[in-house]
Motif scaffolding. Structure first.
Motif, PDB file in Angstrom:
ATOM      1  N   GLU A  98      -3.579   2.900   0.012  1.00 15.19           N
ATOM      2  CA  GLU A  98      -2.589   3.515  -0.876  1.00 15.19           C
ATOM      3  C   GLU A  98      -2.922   3.245  -2.328  1.00 15.19           C
ATOM      4  OE1 GLU A  98       1.440   2.480   0.003  1.00 15.19           O
ATOM      5  OE2 GLU A  98       1.394   3.419   1.978  1.00 15.19           O
ATOM      6  N   SER A 106       5.032   6.163  -7.725  1.00 14.94           N
ATOM      7  CA  SER A 106       4.480   7.008  -6.656  1.00 14.94           C
ATOM      8  C   SER A 106       3.279   6.312  -6.006  1.00 14.94           C
ATOM      9  CB  SER A 106       4.018   8.354  -7.207  1.00 14.94           C
ATOM     10  OG  SER A 106       5.112   9.138  -7.569  1.00 14.94           O
ATOM     11  N   ARG A 107       3.093   6.603  -4.738  1.00 11.93           N
ATOM     12  CA  ARG A 107       1.921   6.096  -4.008  1.00 11.93           C
ATOM     13  C   ARG A 107       1.259   7.259  -3.285  1.00 11.93           C
ATOM     14  NH1 ARG A 107       3.419   0.209  -1.505  1.00 11.93           N
ATOM     15  NH2 ARG A 107       4.558  -0.527  -3.317  1.00 11.93           N
ATOM     16  N   LYS A 117       4.852   8.163  -1.233  1.00 11.30           N
ATOM     17  CA  LYS A 117       6.106   7.719  -1.850  1.00 11.30           C
ATOM     18  C   LYS A 117       6.255   8.477  -3.165  1.00 11.30           C
ATOM     19  CE  LYS A 117       8.415   3.508  -3.458  1.00 11.30           C
ATOM     20  NZ  LYS A 117       8.518   3.819  -4.885  1.00 11.30           N
TER      21      LYS A 117
END
Ligand code: FES
Length: 142
Positions: A98, A106-107, A117
């Protein structure tokens, strides 16, 4: 009427929150116009050095080049823009598979570029990459 002032305060508080939310959205769009590359992917080949620097089963960030390269299996490489699709910040770290954006959290999956995410909802753009002679070259092939 003792109840009225409290009701008015509630209304005013709600209006202030709505204003703050509006400012947040404006700041985000301003941020994407300032200091971030308008073209998130390279327009010419970019030499990234030794392919062995990318761990098998992991990924590596090339922040200066705004790229990330992952290696899902030995000899297999994938490259993506490392510029977050939410507001344009460059990712700052990779944990496992990630990539993390420092700006709003955010990921992204480093093997697919997809957001795992939010707030980002758009995948990182894929970039062609080769590993000939053990050297990684990303971007359009000449
Ligand atoms: S710029 Fe907003 S999460 Fe990356």
């Amino acid at each position: 009427m003792p109840g009225l002032p409290a009701a008015r305060r509630t209304v005013l508080k709600g209006a202030a929150l709505a204003g703050a939310a509006g400012l947040g959205a404006a700041a985000c769009s301003t941020e994407s116009k300032l200091g971030h590359a308008t073209t998130p992917t390279p327009t010419a080949p970019v030499d990234l050095g030794d392919a062995a620097d990318v761990p098998v089963g992991g990924a590596r960030l090339y922040r200066e080049q705004r790229l990330l390269v992952s290696c899902p299996a030995e000899g297999e490489y994938k490259a993506f823009s490392a510029q977050c699709t939410h507001g344009g910040c460059v990712l700052t770290k990779i944990e496992g598979t990630e990539g993390h954006c420092p700006c709003h959290g955010s990921r992204f999956d480093t093997t697919t570029g997809k957001p795992v995410k939010g707030p980002a909802t758009v995948p990182l753009p894929a970039v062609p990459v080769t590993a000939e002679g053990g050297k990684l070259v990303a971007g359009p092939q000449s």
